[in-house]
Design a protein around this motif. Sequence first.
Motif, PDB file in Angstrom:
ATOM      1  N   GLN A  62       7.365  66.904 -28.386  1.00  0.00           N
ATOM      2  CA  GLN A  62       6.909  65.651 -26.983  1.00  0.00           C
ATOM      3  C   GLN A  62       5.694  65.042 -28.073  1.00  0.00           C
ATOM      4  OE1 GLN A  62       4.913  68.553 -24.593  1.00  0.00           O
ATOM      5  NE2 GLN A  62       7.414  68.744 -23.390  1.00  0.00           N
ATOM      6  N   ASP A  63       5.468  65.403 -29.376  1.00  0.00           N
ATOM      7  CA  ASP A  63       3.904  64.250 -29.965  1.00  0.00           C
ATOM      8  C   ASP A  63       4.923  62.448 -29.991  1.00  0.00           C
ATOM      9  OD1 ASP A  63       2.308  66.042 -28.941  1.00  0.00           O
ATOM     10  OD2 ASP A  63       1.988  67.160 -30.660  1.00  0.00           O
ATOM     11  N   GLU A  64       6.017  63.046 -30.611  1.00  0.00           N
ATOM     12  CA  GLU A  64       6.445  62.239 -31.123  1.00  0.00           C
ATOM     13  C   GLU A  64       7.592  61.283 -30.598  1.00  0.00           C
ATOM     14  OE1 GLU A  64       8.998  63.210 -34.847  1.00  0.00           O
ATOM     15  OE2 GLU A  64       7.254  64.714 -35.259  1.00  0.00           O
ATOM     16  N   LYS A  65       7.599  61.234 -28.953  1.00  0.00           N
ATOM     17  CA  LYS A  65       8.507  60.254 -28.367  1.00  0.00           C
ATOM     18  C   LYS A  65       7.546  59.283 -27.765  1.00  0.00           C
ATOM     19  CE  LYS A  65      10.743  64.345 -26.335  1.00  0.00           C
ATOM     20  NZ  LYS A  65      11.168  64.999 -24.626  1.00  0.00           N
ATOM     21  N   PRO A  66       8.231  58.445 -27.384  1.00  0.00           N
ATOM     22  CA  PRO A  66       7.102  57.048 -27.194  1.00  0.00           C
ATOM     23  C   PRO A  66       6.364  57.373 -25.975  1.00  0.00           C
ATOM     24  CG  PRO A  66       8.967  56.432 -27.608  1.00  0.00           C
ATOM     25  CD  PRO A  66       9.940  57.841 -27.763  1.00  0.00           C
ATOM     26  N   PRO A  67       5.733  56.981 -25.588  1.00  0.00           N
ATOM     27  CA  PRO A  67       4.825  56.532 -24.243  1.00  0.00           C
ATOM     28  C   PRO A  67       6.166  55.956 -22.989  1.00  0.00           C
ATOM     29  CG  PRO A  67       3.074  55.717 -25.475  1.00  0.00           C
ATOM     30  CD  PRO A  67       4.367  55.827 -26.677  1.00  0.00           C
ATOM     31  N   PRO A  68       5.922  57.401 -21.599  1.00  0.00           N
ATOM     32  CA  PRO A  68       6.113  56.639 -20.809  1.00  0.00           C
ATOM     33  C   PRO A  68       7.405  55.256 -20.403  1.00  0.00           C
ATOM     34  CG  PRO A  68       5.266  58.452 -19.409  1.00  0.00           C
ATOM     35  CD  PRO A  68       4.490  58.101 -21.527  1.00  0.00           C
ATOM     36  N   HIS A  69       5.444  54.558 -20.851  1.00  0.00           N
ATOM     37  CA  HIS A  69       5.467  53.180 -20.417  1.00  0.00           C
ATOM     38  C   HIS A  69       6.481  52.209 -21.545  1.00  0.00           C
ATOM     39  CE1 HIS A  69       2.294  53.445 -22.754  1.00  0.00           C
ATOM     40  NE2 HIS A  69       2.397  51.522 -22.862  1.00  0.00           N
ATOM     41  N   TYR A  70       7.450  52.935 -22.286  1.00  0.00           N
ATOM     42  CA  TYR A  70       7.811  51.735 -22.851  1.00  0.00           C
ATOM     43  C   TYR A  70       9.041  51.686 -22.949  1.00  0.00           C
ATOM     44  CZ  TYR A  70       4.703  51.535 -26.897  1.00  0.00           C
ATOM     45  OH  TYR A  70       3.613  51.120 -27.272  1.00  0.00           O
TER      46      TYR A  70
END
Length: 70
Positions: A62-70
């Motif tokens: 989860q730390d490596e996923k882009p933030p939801p606003h991308y």
Amino acid sequence: MDSVEQRLIDLEMRITHHERMAEELSQVVADQGQMIDMLTARVRRLLARLQEAEGGWRPSPQDEKPPPHY
């Protein structure tokens, strides 16, 4: 009192003052040495604790996923 005797008295007073000042400075240096030793030991303990804490840390996916606003 002649001038030679007065000069000797003045020199003795100055020597006494310088000896006292040297003793005071020596004590300050000794105190600072103790403080440096204590702070060095504290930094070493903190570094060891930090390394222990970092050693157990693993990034989650989860730390490596882009933030939801991308």
